[in-house]
Design a protein around this motif. Structure first.
Motif, PDB file in Angstrom:
ATOM      1  N   ARG A 133      86.018 -47.653  59.338  1.00 23.15           N
ATOM      2  CA  ARG A 133      85.114 -46.877  60.809  1.00 23.15           C
ATOM      3  C   ARG A 133      84.561 -46.599  59.954  1.00 23.15           C
ATOM      4  NH1 ARG A 133      89.780 -43.828  63.365  1.00 23.15           N
ATOM      5  NH2 ARG A 133      90.336 -46.477  64.019  1.00 23.15           N
ATOM      6  N   PRO A 134      84.529 -45.351  59.345  1.00 28.14           N
ATOM      7  CA  PRO A 134      83.084 -44.504  58.463  1.00 28.14           C
ATOM      8  C   PRO A 134      81.786 -45.456  58.225  1.00 28.14           C
ATOM      9  CG  PRO A 134      85.670 -43.793  57.922  1.00 28.14           C
ATOM     10  CD  PRO A 134      85.198 -45.513  58.039  1.00 28.14           C
ATOM     11  N   PHE A 135      81.601 -46.931  58.235  1.00 27.70           N
ATOM     12  CA  PHE A 135      80.499 -47.793  57.747  1.00 27.70           C
ATOM     13  C   PHE A 135      80.500 -48.240  59.214  1.00 27.70           C
ATOM     14  CE2 PHE A 135      84.180 -47.094  53.512  1.00 27.70           C
ATOM     15  CZ  PHE A 135      83.163 -46.059  53.393  1.00 27.70           C
ATOM     16  N   HIS A 136      80.543 -48.485  60.127  1.00 30.02           N
ATOM     17  CA  HIS A 136      79.988 -48.842  61.188  1.00 30.02           C
ATOM     18  C   HIS A 136      78.369 -48.447  61.378  1.00 30.02           C
ATOM     19  CE1 HIS A 136      83.939 -50.411  63.308  1.00 30.02           C
ATOM     20  NE2 HIS A 136      84.261 -50.584  61.812  1.00 30.02           N
ATOM     21  N   ALA A 137      78.394 -47.122  61.371  1.00 27.37           N
ATOM     22  CA  ALA A 137      77.072 -46.489  61.509  1.00 27.37           C
ATOM     23  C   ALA A 137      76.100 -46.779  60.420  1.00 27.37           C
ATOM     24  CB  ALA A 137      77.206 -44.911  62.227  1.00 27.37           C
ATOM     25  N   PRO A 138      76.262 -46.598  59.427  1.00 25.00           N
ATOM     26  CA  PRO A 138      75.346 -46.776  58.767  1.00 25.00           C
ATOM     27  C   PRO A 138      74.606 -48.670  58.207  1.00 25.00           C
ATOM     28  CG  PRO A 138      77.387 -46.479  56.784  1.00 25.00           C
ATOM     29  CD  PRO A 138      77.359 -46.099  58.417  1.00 25.00           C
ATOM     30  N   PHE A 139      76.137 -49.284  57.803  1.00 26.73           N
ATOM     31  CA  PHE A 139      76.064 -50.414  57.850  1.00 26.73           C
ATOM     32  C   PHE A 139      75.437 -50.956  59.313  1.00 26.73           C
ATOM     33  CE2 PHE A 139      78.633 -52.813  54.847  1.00 26.73           C
ATOM     34  CZ  PHE A 139      78.718 -51.550  53.776  1.00 26.73           C
TER      35      PHE A 139
ATOM     36  N   ASP B 117      77.744 -38.767  52.658  1.00 24.09           N
ATOM     37  CA  ASP B 117      78.321 -39.127  53.769  1.00 24.09           C
ATOM     38  C   ASP B 117      79.678 -39.186  53.728  1.00 24.09           C
ATOM     39  OD1 ASP B 117      76.340 -38.315  55.629  1.00 24.09           O
ATOM     40  OD2 ASP B 117      76.621 -40.708  57.101  1.00 24.09           O
ATOM     41  N   ARG B 118      80.057 -39.671  52.373  1.00 26.72           N
ATOM     42  CA  ARG B 118      81.494 -39.936  52.041  1.00 26.72           C
ATOM     43  C   ARG B 118      82.168 -39.204  50.630  1.00 26.72           C
ATOM     44  NH1 ARG B 118      84.192 -40.415  55.740  1.00 26.72           N
ATOM     45  NH2 ARG B 118      85.981 -41.254  54.493  1.00 26.72           N
TER      46      ARG B 118
END
Length: 234
Positions: free
Chosen positions: A87-93, A190-191
């Protein structure tokens, strides 16, 4: 010769909280990366100029689903659902792929070779600090299975047939490296858990600022080598 990724000797048990969250982030990023790679390779297969090229791209796409399954299984061993980890990687990818949508067959090939290459180099660096079982899986997923040579032969043949293609692809490669490095830096910023794998904690060694700077220098150097192999200016 480029400097190899730094190594560490973290505990091998996946329940060790000193790096567990970072390992989950790493696997989540790679799982989502595999899904997006599947979509892009399947799309590139539709642009393939020959049936043989289409078969190659479809085979590479299928391999990404196999990698996704492996990472989902490893995340289960950590007690984490793959959907949560991704989920945390949807936006940047998704933003990266939106900004770097290829216009044709050659731009698609270069994106897979250059953009994915930089991302793979970055995640290899991070994987040096996770448990051996996870690290082995990451290295296997990020290894080349003949696609690099396929891209090189295709791009070189295209340039030989149309020399003007070289200039356009060189510009595209510069755009890709800029966006890919920005993505890597954005994800790391971000992480916190992922960043802590690189920087370490009070009881686990990591990289200092100088070493992190050298790491990004290695990413750029590897990109330059890839472009040179294609016969393009970085």
């Amino acid at each position: 010769m480029s400097e190899a990724p730094a190594s560490a000797t973290p505990p091998s048990a996946p329940t060790d909280e000193s790096y567990r969250a970072g390992a989950v982030d790493l696997l989540g990023a790679l799982a989502y990366g595999a899904l997006t790679a599947f979509e892009r390779l399947a799309d590139d297969a539709q642009k393939a100029p020959t049936l043989g090229d289409k078969i190659h791209m479809a085979t590479m796409a299928a391999q990404q689903i196999a990698y996704f399954d492996r990472m989902r299984d490893r995340l289960k061993e950590f007690g984490v659902d793959v959907l949560v980890a991704m989920r945390p990687f949807h936006a940047p990818f998704d933003a990266f792929h939106e900004y770097t949508h290829p216009k044709d067959w050659y731009e698609g090939l270069l994106k897979a070779y250059v953009g994915d290459g930089i991302a793979a180099d970055f995640y290899r660096e991070v994987a040096a600090f996770v448990d051996p079982e996870t690290r082995e899986l990451v290295y296997e997923v990020l290894s080349d299975h003949g696609h690099d040579e396929f891209v090189v032969s295709q791009v070189r043949a295209g340039i030989e047939a149309d020399p003007k293609l070289a200039g356009r692809l060189a510009l595209w490669g510069r755009r890709l490296v800029g966006e890919a490095l920005s993505q890597a830096q954005r994800v790391a910023a971000d992480r916190d858990a992922l960043t802590s794998l690189l920087t370490g904690t009070s009881d686990r060694p990591g990289l200092d600022l100088a070493a992190i700077s050298r790491m990004f220098s290695r990413l750029v150097a590897n990109h330059t080598k890839r472009m040179a192999k294609l016969g393009l200016q970085a």
